[in-house]
Design a protein around this motif. Structure first.
Motif, PDB file in Angstrom:
ATOM      1  N   ASP A  67       1.393  -1.156   0.116  1.00 10.09           N
ATOM      2  CA  ASP A  67       0.089   0.171  -0.035  1.00 10.09           C
ATOM      3  C   ASP A  67       0.405   1.265   0.340  1.00 10.09           C
ATOM      4  N   MET A 110       2.949   2.857  -3.480  1.00 10.35           N
ATOM      5  CA  MET A 110       2.417   1.812  -2.986  1.00 10.35           C
ATOM      6  C   MET A 110       3.032   1.288  -4.340  1.00 10.35           C
ATOM      7  N   TYR A 150      -3.769   0.404  -2.991  1.00  9.04           N
ATOM      8  CA  TYR A 150      -3.175  -1.039  -2.558  1.00  9.04           C
ATOM      9  C   TYR A 150      -3.142  -1.905  -2.940  1.00  9.04           C
TER      10      TYR A 150
END
Length: 161
Positions: A67, A110, A150
């Motif tokens: 994430d 991410m 994510y």
């Protein structure tokens, strides 16, 4: 003399602070966009897809959830403009760069997390947004936004062509 000074303090100082906030906010936003563009160039070619299933030619040896999150606040000038726009309704253009920067920054974070862990791609990417209320706690106004990106990071075993 005293009345002029009082007028200057009551009206001039807030006006000066608003103008300074506008220019400082614009400068910081410009620098952030430069950083984003440079990092996007660096990670160009790193597969990041929203597919909820992996492409058939991906052979994976391991996977993990990754994430990236960012909180971006509004400067006071943009809050004032957005407040005025909220009176008449319609598109609030001052928020659009804020959301664009937050989205791009969260995705980059991410990707950086996936790369640090040695992964080769991220699929099933999703984005979530939260509005942060102002410090008064009365639920009115927006202090900023949190953007969370994510997805599932994968390490390729081999790529079948």
């Amino acid at each position: 003399m005293g009345q002029n000074f009082e007028l200057l303090v009551n009206f001039g100082l807030p006006l000066i602070l608003i103008v300074v906030a506008y220019f400082v906010g614009s400068l910081l936003e410009k620098r952030h966009y430069q950083s984003i563009r440079a990092r996007e160039e660096e990670y160009f070619g790193f597969p990041v897809v929203t597919f909820d299933t992996m492409p058939e030619d991906w052979r994976v040896s391991s996977s993990n959830l990754v994430d990236g999150s960012v909180v971006v606040s509004l400067d006071y000038f943009k809050r004032i403009i957005a407040g005025l726009r909220a009176i008449v309704g319609g598109r609030i253009r001052t928020y659009e760069p804020l959301l664009d920067r937050a989205r791009r920054e969260a995705v980059l974070r991410m990707i950086e997390s996936a790369r640090r862990q040695g992964y080769d791609a991220v699929f099933n990417v999703r984005l979530d947004t939260s509005r942060l209320a102002n410090a008064r706690g009365n639920g009115e106004g927006t202090a900023g936004v949190e953007m969370l990106a994510y997805g599932t990071a994968v390490k390729f075993a081999s790529l079948v062509r």
